[in-house]
Design an enzyme around this catalytic site. Structure first.
Site, PDB file in Angstrom:
ATOM      1  CB  SER A 114     -91.179 114.133-122.507  1.00 60.54           C
ATOM      2  OG  SER A 114     -91.291 112.943-121.689  1.00 60.54           O
ATOM      3  NE  ARG A 115     -86.636 117.071-125.596  1.00 60.04           N
ATOM      4  CZ  ARG A 115     -85.541 117.777-126.084  1.00 60.04           C
ATOM      5  NH1 ARG A 115     -84.872 118.518-125.348  1.00 60.04           N
ATOM      6  NH2 ARG A 115     -84.975 117.108-126.818  1.00 60.04           N
ATOM      7  CB  SER A 116     -94.132 120.321-119.992  1.00 61.05           C
ATOM      8  OG  SER A 116     -92.583 119.719-118.999  1.00 61.05           O
ATOM      9  N   GLY A 117     -90.427 121.705-121.083  1.00 65.25           N
ATOM     10  CA  GLY A 117     -90.463 123.155-120.198  1.00 65.25           C
ATOM     11  C   GLY A 117     -90.470 122.844-118.863  1.00 65.25           C
ATOM     12  CB  SER A 128     -85.156 121.623-117.260  1.00 61.34           C
ATOM     13  OG  SER A 128     -85.461 120.311-116.815  1.00 61.34           O
ATOM     14  CB  THR A 141     -80.380 112.699-110.482  1.00 60.09           C
ATOM     15  OG1 THR A 141     -81.519 113.453-111.647  1.00 60.09           O
ATOM     16  CG2 THR A 141     -80.457 113.834-109.374  1.00 60.09           C
ATOM     17  CG  HIS A 143     -80.953 120.158-119.433  1.00 58.23           C
ATOM     18  ND1 HIS A 143     -81.566 120.465-117.890  1.00 58.23           N
ATOM     19  CD2 HIS A 143     -81.037 119.696-120.411  1.00 58.23           C
ATOM     20  CE1 HIS A 143     -83.030 119.993-118.800  1.00 58.23           C
ATOM     21  NE2 HIS A 143     -82.500 119.083-119.968  1.00 58.23           N
ATOM     22  CG  ASP A 200     -74.586 124.772-124.152  1.00 61.42           C
ATOM     23  OD1 ASP A 200     -73.868 124.751-123.647  1.00 61.42           O
ATOM     24  OD2 ASP A 200     -74.445 123.924-125.098  1.00 61.42           O
ATOM     25  NE  ARG A 201     -83.014 125.225-119.700  1.00 56.05           N
ATOM     26  CZ  ARG A 201     -82.944 123.654-120.173  1.00 56.05           C
ATOM     27  NH1 ARG A 201     -83.163 123.389-121.470  1.00 56.05           N
ATOM     28  NH2 ARG A 201     -82.997 123.422-119.185  1.00 56.05           N
TER      29      ARG A 201
END
Length: 185
Positions: free
Chosen positions: A11-14, A16, A35, A52, A54-55
Site C-alpha cells: 500500500s502507498r508504494s507508488g 499505480s 476496479t 488517482h 487528478d493524476r
C-alpha cells in the site's frame, strides 16, 4: 502486441504511479480500467479515487469494471493500452463467487492476458501485495488474500515485465530476480 506487464507492491508504494508512467511512455491510447467501486458514504475512499483521477492525463479513457474484467479487455480496440488498477479491486468484486466460479474467471483472465503476440492490446496490471501482513482472522479476508496472491503469482510468471514498487523505487524483477519453479498441484 506485447506480453502483459505486472506492477505489484504494498500500500502507498507508488505502484499505480509507476504503472501510469509505463503506460504514458509509449502508448498514445490508454484506457484506465478502474476496479474499485465508488462509495459516496466513504469520504476517504472517494478522496483516494479523486487523487488517482487528478493524476491521470485528461485524454485517457476510464472504464469502471466490477466482475467482467476479461469481457472488457476483449472489447478494447487493437493497439490500445489497458491499465488495470487494480487486481485487488477485481478480486474483491468477485468474493461471492464459489471456488469453481472464481477459478473460471481467473483462468479466463490469464488465458486472455497471456496470449502474447496474439493479444491486440498492451495490458498493465496493478496488484497489491496483501500477503506481507498478518493472516486475516476472518474467512473472507483469507479468501481475498489467497485469491489475490495466487493470481499475482500466476501472472508474474507469465508477464513480460514484472516490477515490485516499494520504498519509492521500482525494481525490475525479471532482471534482478529468479523465477520460482511452477507450483505443484
Amino acid at each position: 502486441m506485447a506480453f502483459p506487464i505486472l506492477v505489484t507492491g504494498p500500500s502507498r508504494s507508488g505502484k499505480s504511479e509507476w504503472a501510469e508512467h509505463l503506460a504514458a511512455q509509449n502508448h498514445p491510447s490508454v484506457i484506465y480500467i478502474a476496479t474499485g467501486k465508488e462509495n459516496a458514504a466513504d469520504v476517504d475512499w472517494q478522496n483516494r479515487i479523486q487523487q488517482h483521477r487528478d493524476r491521470r492525463p485528461s485524454h485517457w479513457q476510464t472504464l469502471c469494471v466490477d466482475q467482467n474484467l476479461t469481457d472488457t479487455l476483449e472489447t478494447l480496440p487493437a493497439g490500445s493500452c489497458a491499465l488495470v488498477d487494480s487486481l485487488g479491486g477485481w478480486v474483491a468484486n468477485t468474493l461471492e463467487l464459489s471456488p469453481e466460479q472464481w477459478q473460471t474467471k481467473q483462468r479466463e483472465l490469464i488465458t486472455f492476458a497471456t496470449q502474447g503476440q496474439n493479444t491486440p492490446i498492451t495490458i498493465i496490471f496493478v496488484a497489491e501485495e496483501t500477503g506481507w501482513g498478518v493472516i486475516p482472522v476472518y474467512a473472507l479476508g483469507r479468501i481475498f488474500r489467497d485469491r489475490l496472491g495466487a493470481l499475482t503469482r500466476q501472472l508474474g510468471g507469465l508477464c513480460g515485465q514484472v516490477y515490485l514498487v516499494t520504498g519509492g523505487y521500482a525494481v525490475d524483477l525479471r532482471r534482478w530476480g529468479e523465477p520460482l519453479p511452477p507450483p505443484r498441484d
